[in-house]
Motif scaffolding. Structure first.
Motif, PDB file in Angstrom:
ATOM      1  N   PRO A 154      -5.244   2.214   5.216  1.00 51.15           N
ATOM      2  CA  PRO A 154      -4.540   3.603   4.984  1.00 51.15           C
ATOM      3  C   PRO A 154      -3.313   3.630   4.835  1.00 51.15           C
ATOM      4  CG  PRO A 154      -4.938   3.201   7.334  1.00 51.15           C
ATOM      5  CD  PRO A 154      -5.579   2.003   6.621  1.00 51.15           C
ATOM      6  N   ASN A 186      -4.889   7.898  -0.238  1.00 56.59           N
ATOM      7  CA  ASN A 186      -4.868   7.554   1.333  1.00 56.59           C
ATOM      8  C   ASN A 186      -5.521   6.258   1.609  1.00 56.59           C
ATOM      9  OD1 ASN A 186      -4.145  10.238   1.877  1.00 56.59           O
ATOM     10  ND2 ASN A 186      -6.176  11.063   1.659  1.00 56.59           N
ATOM     11  N   CYS A 187      -6.058   5.510   0.678  1.00 56.56           N
ATOM     12  CA  CYS A 187      -6.799   4.294   1.174  1.00 56.56           C
ATOM     13  C   CYS A 187      -6.602   3.430  -0.085  1.00 56.56           C
ATOM     14  CB  CYS A 187      -8.194   4.510   1.692  1.00 56.56           C
ATOM     15  SG  CYS A 187      -8.725   2.907   2.606  1.00 56.56           S
ATOM     16  N   ARG A 208       0.760  -1.223  -0.027  1.00 63.93           N
ATOM     17  CA  ARG A 208      -0.099   0.093   0.046  1.00 63.93           C
ATOM     18  C   ARG A 208       0.925   1.497  -0.022  1.00 63.93           C
ATOM     19  NH1 ARG A 208      -2.134  -1.917   4.272  1.00 63.93           N
ATOM     20  NH2 ARG A 208      -1.947   0.107   5.499  1.00 63.93           N
ATOM     21  N   ARG A 214       1.035   4.256  -2.784  1.00 63.74           N
ATOM     22  CA  ARG A 214       0.866   5.676  -2.536  1.00 63.74           C
ATOM     23  C   ARG A 214       2.108   6.319  -3.153  1.00 63.74           C
ATOM     24  NH1 ARG A 214      -1.292   9.293   1.138  1.00 63.74           N
ATOM     25  NH2 ARG A 214      -0.643  11.171   0.612  1.00 63.74           N
TER      26      ARG A 214
END
Ligand SMILES: N[C@@H](CCC[C@H](N)C(=O)O)C(=O)O
Length: 281
Positions: free
Chosen positions: A266, A115-116, A79, A83
């Motif tokens: 997140p 953000n998620c 994740r 990002r």
């Protein structure tokens, strides 16, 4: 050696540094990884994400633990790196594939800022050979295994990386710190292992404490959350959607009918760090 530019992010308290080879002309080796990850006398992190590395038109990331060892997969790392790819303009699509040592992973951004994310984490594998776990035949599910001072109810799960989930009535940080080094380095696990202490709260919630291979106690782990949820699911203790509560926050884990696992959680951008040339002197 010249200065180094790093990004720093965290996912539910599991913090990573991004080392982008396109932005640095320094070679990232084991010694440098250890130096950078050290708390207090370094930048401090639970690991380093090295990339993007382009191979056969695929976007690849290499995942390093603070002790310099390389991991096959990291849920929070996937994740966080996604990002970064968005922030740095490498990825513009809402969905894309990221390759780790464990294979390809489909990542879906759930908002414009990144953000998620929802990540297809694949299938949990319980086969001893695939973990690997020595001295066991077939699947290692709900086995009574001796560690350090006692027998524990343990389930071994490969999420691409090796995990050992220990079911307990109550979990806490002290237990994880005590048991972690013994489990990580137990004779059964030739590649060492990540440990999760898991407490069933109810059919939709579990409380998990993490001790990571090559990193020690961490506030959270994505693969660890999936492994703990998968072990609980396999033992019939939770439903198809589980919130995994960890020291650093929650991850949401879902099981499809065929067992495929999705992780939603997140990412927070901490900042850009310039490491001074003198630091390495
Ligand atoms: N923090 C991780 C797992 C990182 C790798 C692990 N320490 C290993 O060696 O397998 C996660 O979020 O999954």
């Amino acid at each position: 050696m010249s200065e180094i530019i790093l990004g720093k992010y965290h996912g539910v308290g599991n913090d990573y540094l991004i080392f982008d080879p396109k932005k640095n002309d320094v070679v990232l080796n084991e010694r440098l990884i250890r130096q950078l990850c050290r708390r207090n006398i370094g930048v401090g992190a639970d690991g380093i994400l090295y990339g993007p590395v382009m191979e056969d038109k695929k976007i690849k990331v290499r995942i390093f633990n603070p002790d310099g060892s390389e991991a096959e997969k990291s849920g929070n790392g996937i994740r966080i790196f996604s990002r970064y790819l968005k922030d740095a303009g490498y990825v513009k699509e809402r969905q894309y594939y990221l390759t780790t040592k464990a294979g390809e992973t489909l990542v879906t951004f759930l908002d414009d800022a990144g953000n998620c994310m929802r990540v297809d984490m694949g299938y949990a594998v319980f086969e001893a050979e695939q973990i690997p776990a020595l001295g066991f035949e077939g699947e290692v599910v709900g086995e009574s295994i001796f560690f350090c001072d006692n027998f524990y109810n343990a389930t071994c799960v490969s999420m691409g990386n090796p995990n050992c989930v220990i079911m307990l009535e109550r979990v806490d940080r002290e237990k994880a710190l005590h048991l972690g080094p013994y489990v990580e380095n137990a004779k059964y696990f030739p590649n060492r292992i990540n440990m999760q202490l898991c407490q069933i709260v109810d059919e939709k919630n579990i409380q998990v404490e993490i001790y990571e291979r090559g990193a020690g106690y961490t506030f959270a782990s994505g693969t660890g959350a999936c492994a703990a949820a998968a072990a609980s699911h396999r033992l019939g203790l939770v439903e198809d959607a589980v919130t995994v509560h960890m020291h650093g926050g929650d991850l949401f884990i879902e099981f499809e009918k065929d067992g495929r696992i999705f992780m939603t959680g997140p990412v927070v951008y901490i900042g850009k760090i310039t490491v001074a040339e003198q630091f390495f002197a």
